[in-house]
Design a protein around this motif. Structure first.
Motif, short mmCIF file in Angstrom:
data_model
loop_
_atom_site.label_atom_id
_atom_site.label_comp_id
_atom_site.label_asym_id
_atom_site.label_seq_id
_atom_site.Cartn_x
_atom_site.Cartn_y
_atom_site.Cartn_z
N GLN A 1 28.51 40.87 33.56
CA GLN A 1 28.41 39.63 34.71
C GLN A 1 29.84 38.91 34.93
O GLN A 1 29.81 38.11 36.18
N LEU A 2 30.03 38.32 33.94
CA LEU A 2 31.50 37.38 33.57
C LEU A 2 32.88 38.17 34.52
O LEU A 2 33.57 37.67 35.21
N THR A 3 32.71 39.58 34.52
CA THR A 3 33.64 40.54 34.95
C THR A 3 33.49 40.62 36.51
O THR A 3 34.89 40.23 37.51
N PHE A 4 32.18 40.67 37.01
CA PHE A 4 31.75 40.43 38.41
C PHE A 4 32.25 39.12 39.17
O PHE A 4 32.80 39.40 40.25
N GLU A 5 31.97 38.49 38.44
CA GLU A 5 32.41 36.71 38.55
C GLU A 5 33.51 36.36 38.19
O GLU A 5 34.35 35.58 39.85
N LYS A 6 34.38 36.31 37.67
CA LYS A 6 35.40 35.78 37.60
C LYS A 6 36.50 37.04 37.78
O LYS A 6 37.44 36.28 38.19
N VAL A 7 36.43 37.60 37.16
CA VAL A 7 37.74 38.95 37.29
C VAL A 7 37.83 39.69 38.56
O VAL A 7 39.17 39.83 39.11
N LEU A 8 37.02 40.47 39.19
CA LEU A 8 36.82 41.13 39.89
C LEU A 8 37.33 40.25 41.53
O LEU A 8 36.94 40.90 41.82
N ARG B 1 34.81 40.62 43.64
CA ARG B 1 34.49 41.14 44.48
C ARG B 1 33.07 42.03 43.72
O ARG B 1 33.38 42.37 42.94
N GLU B 2 32.26 41.77 45.41
CA GLU B 2 31.11 42.13 44.43
C GLU B 2 30.77 43.65 46.26
O GLU B 2 29.24 43.48 46.17
N ILE B 3 31.35 44.22 45.80
CA ILE B 3 31.40 45.98 46.36
C ILE B 3 31.07 47.20 45.88
O ILE B 3 30.95 47.06 44.42
N PHE B 4 30.32 48.10 46.01
CA PHE B 4 30.33 49.10 46.25
C PHE B 4 30.81 49.74 45.32
O PHE B 4 30.80 50.53 43.90
N ASN B 5 31.83 49.83 45.70
CA ASN B 5 32.90 50.62 45.21
C ASN B 5 33.80 50.11 43.57
O ASN B 5 34.01 50.53 42.55
N VAL B 6 33.45 49.17 43.35
CA VAL B 6 33.88 47.94 41.78
C VAL B 6 33.43 48.16 40.88
O VAL B 6 33.49 48.18 40.13
N ILE B 7 31.35 47.98 41.48
CA ILE B 7 30.63 48.13 40.87
C ILE B 7 30.48 50.37 39.77
O ILE B 7 30.23 50.08 39.09
N MET B 8 30.67 50.71 41.17
CA MET B 8 30.63 52.03 40.74
C MET B 8 32.43 52.42 39.40
O MET B 8 32.57 53.45 38.72
N ASP B 9 33.52 51.55 39.50
CA ASP B 9 33.91 51.54 38.78
C ASP B 9 34.00 50.94 37.37
O ASP B 9 34.13 51.94 36.62
N VAL B 10 33.34 50.17 37.58
CA VAL B 10 32.99 49.64 36.11
C VAL B 10 31.89 49.95 35.43
O VAL B 10 32.33 50.64 34.88
N ILE B 11 30.82 50.88 36.00
CA ILE B 11 29.73 51.60 35.27
C ILE B 11 30.90 53.03 34.62
O ILE B 11 30.63 53.78 33.72
#
Length: 192
Positions: free
Chosen positions: A41-48, A50-60
Protein backbone atom coordinates in the motif's frame (compact mmCIF):
# COMPACT_ATOMS: atom_id res chain seq x y z
CA UNK A 1 -8.22 -27.86 28.43
CA UNK A 2 -9.28 -27.10 24.84
CA UNK A 3 -7.36 -29.94 23.18
CA UNK A 4 -8.15 -33.64 23.16
CA UNK A 5 -5.77 -36.04 24.89
CA UNK A 6 -4.20 -37.24 21.67
CA UNK A 7 -3.32 -33.67 20.65
CA UNK A 8 -1.90 -32.96 24.11
CA UNK A 9 0.16 -36.16 24.02
CA UNK A 10 1.36 -35.23 20.54
CA UNK A 11 2.46 -31.78 21.69
CA UNK A 12 4.38 -33.25 24.65
CA UNK A 13 6.46 -35.41 22.30
CA UNK A 14 8.01 -32.33 20.67
CA UNK A 15 10.84 -30.72 22.56
CA UNK A 16 10.46 -27.32 24.15
CA UNK A 17 13.09 -25.96 21.77
CA UNK A 18 11.14 -27.13 18.69
CA UNK A 19 7.92 -25.71 20.09
CA UNK A 20 9.59 -22.35 20.68
CA UNK A 21 11.04 -22.34 17.16
CA UNK A 22 7.59 -23.10 15.70
CA UNK A 23 6.02 -20.35 17.79
CA UNK A 24 8.62 -17.77 16.72
CA UNK A 25 8.31 -18.78 13.05
CA UNK A 26 4.53 -18.43 13.25
CA UNK A 27 4.80 -14.92 14.72
CA UNK A 28 7.44 -13.89 12.17
CA UNK A 29 5.33 -15.22 9.27
CA UNK A 30 2.27 -13.31 10.51
CA UNK A 31 4.24 -10.09 10.90
CA UNK A 32 5.83 -10.58 7.47
CA UNK A 33 2.41 -10.95 5.81
CA UNK A 34 1.13 -7.78 7.47
CA UNK A 35 4.30 -5.87 6.56
CA UNK A 36 4.05 -7.06 2.95
CA UNK A 37 0.54 -5.69 2.59
CA UNK A 38 1.48 -2.43 4.34
CA UNK A 39 4.56 -1.97 2.16
CA UNK A 40 2.49 -2.70 -0.95
CA UNK A 41 0.00 0.00 0.00
CA UNK A 42 2.86 2.41 0.80
CA UNK A 43 4.41 1.63 -2.58
CA UNK A 44 1.15 2.49 -4.34
CA UNK A 45 0.71 5.74 -2.41
CA UNK A 46 4.23 7.14 -2.08
CA UNK A 47 6.55 5.53 -4.60
CA UNK A 48 4.49 4.77 -7.70
CA UNK A 49 2.01 7.63 -7.23
CA UNK A 50 -0.04 6.14 -10.03
CA UNK A 51 -2.76 3.65 -9.50
CA UNK A 52 -3.35 2.25 -12.93
CA UNK A 53 -3.82 -1.33 -14.07
CA UNK A 54 -0.33 -1.65 -15.60
CA UNK A 55 1.36 -0.56 -12.37
CA UNK A 56 -0.73 -2.99 -10.32
CA UNK A 57 0.16 -5.83 -12.69
CA UNK A 58 3.86 -4.90 -12.46
CA UNK A 59 3.71 -5.09 -8.66
CA UNK A 60 1.94 -8.45 -8.80
CA UNK A 61 4.34 -9.89 -11.37
CA UNK A 62 7.54 -8.72 -9.65
CA UNK A 63 6.45 -9.97 -6.23
CA UNK A 64 5.33 -13.27 -7.75
CA UNK A 65 8.68 -13.70 -9.54
CA UNK A 66 10.58 -13.21 -6.29
CA UNK A 67 8.27 -15.64 -4.46
CA UNK A 68 8.59 -18.26 -7.21
CA UNK A 69 12.39 -17.96 -7.20
CA UNK A 70 12.56 -18.39 -3.42
CA UNK A 71 10.12 -21.32 -3.49
CA UNK A 72 12.05 -22.96 -6.34
CA UNK A 73 15.52 -22.49 -4.84
CA UNK A 74 14.63 -23.60 -1.28
CA UNK A 75 14.11 -27.34 -1.98
CA UNK A 76 17.39 -27.53 -3.89
CA UNK A 77 19.33 -25.53 -1.29
CA UNK A 78 18.04 -27.64 1.59
CA UNK A 79 18.26 -30.98 -0.23
CA UNK A 80 14.53 -31.69 0.15
CA UNK A 81 14.14 -32.29 -3.58
CA UNK A 82 15.74 -35.73 -3.12
CA UNK A 83 12.81 -36.83 -0.95
CA UNK A 84 10.15 -35.59 -3.37
CA UNK A 85 10.02 -38.91 -5.28
CA UNK A 86 9.61 -40.83 -1.99
CA UNK A 87 6.89 -38.43 -0.86
CA UNK A 88 5.03 -38.99 -4.14
CA UNK A 89 5.37 -42.76 -3.83
CA UNK A 90 4.20 -42.78 -0.19
CA UNK A 91 1.24 -40.52 -0.84
CA UNK A 92 -2.21 -42.08 -0.98
CA UNK A 93 -2.90 -40.30 -4.24
CA UNK A 94 -1.57 -41.34 -7.62
CA UNK A 95 1.44 -39.44 -8.93
CA UNK A 96 -0.66 -37.46 -11.40
CA UNK A 97 -3.10 -36.50 -8.65
CA UNK A 98 -0.20 -35.50 -6.41
CA UNK A 99 1.32 -33.21 -9.05
CA UNK A 100 -2.12 -31.85 -9.98
CA UNK A 101 -2.74 -31.09 -6.31
CA UNK A 102 0.54 -29.15 -6.10
CA UNK A 103 -0.26 -27.22 -9.29
CA UNK A 104 -3.77 -26.32 -8.09
CA UNK A 105 -2.37 -25.15 -4.75
CA UNK A 106 0.11 -22.92 -6.58
CA UNK A 107 -2.63 -21.48 -8.81
CA UNK A 108 -4.90 -20.89 -5.80
CA UNK A 109 -2.14 -19.03 -3.95
CA UNK A 110 -1.48 -16.85 -7.00
CA UNK A 111 -5.19 -16.00 -7.22
CA UNK A 112 -5.18 -15.16 -3.51
CA UNK A 113 -2.16 -12.95 -4.02
CA UNK A 114 -3.69 -11.12 -7.02
CA UNK A 115 -6.94 -10.54 -5.13
CA UNK A 116 -5.00 -9.27 -2.11
CA UNK A 117 -3.13 -6.72 -4.23
CA UNK A 118 -6.40 -5.64 -5.85
CA UNK A 119 -8.04 -5.21 -2.42
CA UNK A 120 -5.04 -3.22 -1.16
CA UNK A 121 -5.40 -0.99 -4.21
CA UNK A 122 -9.19 -0.61 -3.86
CA UNK A 123 -9.68 -0.58 -0.06
CA UNK A 124 -6.65 -0.83 2.25
CA UNK A 125 -4.02 -3.19 3.57
CA UNK A 126 -5.85 -3.36 6.91
CA UNK A 127 -8.92 -4.76 5.17
CA UNK A 128 -6.80 -7.45 3.49
CA UNK A 129 -5.27 -8.40 6.84
CA UNK A 130 -8.69 -8.58 8.49
CA UNK A 131 -10.00 -10.83 5.70
CA UNK A 132 -7.00 -13.14 5.92
CA UNK A 133 -7.47 -13.47 9.69
CA UNK A 134 -11.17 -14.21 9.14
CA UNK A 135 -10.46 -16.79 6.41
CA UNK A 136 -8.08 -18.90 8.47
CA UNK A 137 -10.56 -20.45 10.92
CA UNK A 138 -13.23 -20.64 8.22
CA UNK A 139 -10.94 -22.88 6.18
CA UNK A 140 -10.35 -25.08 9.23
CA UNK A 141 -14.09 -25.37 9.81
CA UNK A 142 -14.68 -26.23 6.16
CA UNK A 143 -12.14 -29.03 6.63
CA UNK A 144 -14.25 -30.25 9.56
CA UNK A 145 -17.35 -30.27 7.34
CA UNK A 146 -15.93 -31.72 4.12
CA UNK A 147 -13.02 -33.87 5.35
CA UNK A 148 -14.63 -34.95 8.62
CA UNK A 149 -11.82 -33.68 10.84
CA UNK A 150 -12.50 -33.30 14.53
CA UNK A 151 -13.76 -29.97 15.80
CA UNK A 152 -11.89 -29.00 18.93
CA UNK A 153 -11.85 -26.04 21.26
CA UNK A 154 -8.89 -24.36 19.56
CA UNK A 155 -10.75 -24.22 16.23
CA UNK A 156 -13.90 -22.89 17.92
CA UNK A 157 -11.98 -20.20 19.81
CA UNK A 158 -10.08 -19.14 16.68
CA UNK A 159 -13.37 -18.82 14.81
CA UNK A 160 -14.91 -16.69 17.56
CA UNK A 161 -11.84 -14.43 17.74
CA UNK A 162 -11.70 -14.02 13.96
CA UNK A 163 -15.39 -13.11 13.81
CA UNK A 164 -14.92 -10.70 16.70
CA UNK A 165 -12.03 -8.98 14.91
CA UNK A 166 -13.98 -8.74 11.65
CA UNK A 167 -17.08 -7.34 13.37
CA UNK A 168 -14.89 -4.84 15.26
CA UNK A 169 -13.33 -3.69 11.98
CA UNK A 170 -16.74 -3.28 10.33
CA UNK A 171 -18.16 -1.46 13.37
CA UNK A 172 -15.16 0.91 13.52
CA UNK A 173 -15.39 1.58 9.78
CA UNK A 174 -19.15 2.22 10.04
CA UNK A 175 -18.58 4.54 13.04
CA UNK A 176 -15.97 6.57 11.15
CA UNK A 177 -18.25 6.86 8.12
CA UNK A 178 -21.18 7.98 10.29
CA UNK A 179 -19.03 10.59 12.06
CA UNK A 180 -17.63 11.95 8.79
CA UNK A 181 -21.14 12.14 7.29
CA UNK A 182 -22.36 14.07 10.36
CA UNK A 183 -19.40 16.48 10.09
CA UNK A 184 -20.12 17.05 6.38
CA UNK A 185 -23.75 17.85 7.17
CA UNK A 186 -22.66 20.30 9.91
CA UNK A 187 -20.17 22.00 7.57
CA UNK A 188 -22.80 22.29 4.83
CA UNK A 189 -25.30 23.85 7.26
CA UNK A 190 -22.71 26.39 8.47
CA UNK A 191 -21.82 27.37 4.89
CA UNK A 192 -25.46 28.01 4.01
Amino acid sequence: MFQTETESEHSIKGSKKNQMIRFICTIVASVAEVLLSLLTQLTFEKVLKREIFNVIMDVIIYQAIVAICVAFVEPFASGKWKGLRNEMDESEMAKISYVLNLVLIAITWQLYFICSIWLIFEVSSLFVDVLSVLAEPIVQNLAVIFFHETMNGIKAISMVLALWGFISYIYHHYGNKTNSDAENIDINQVNE
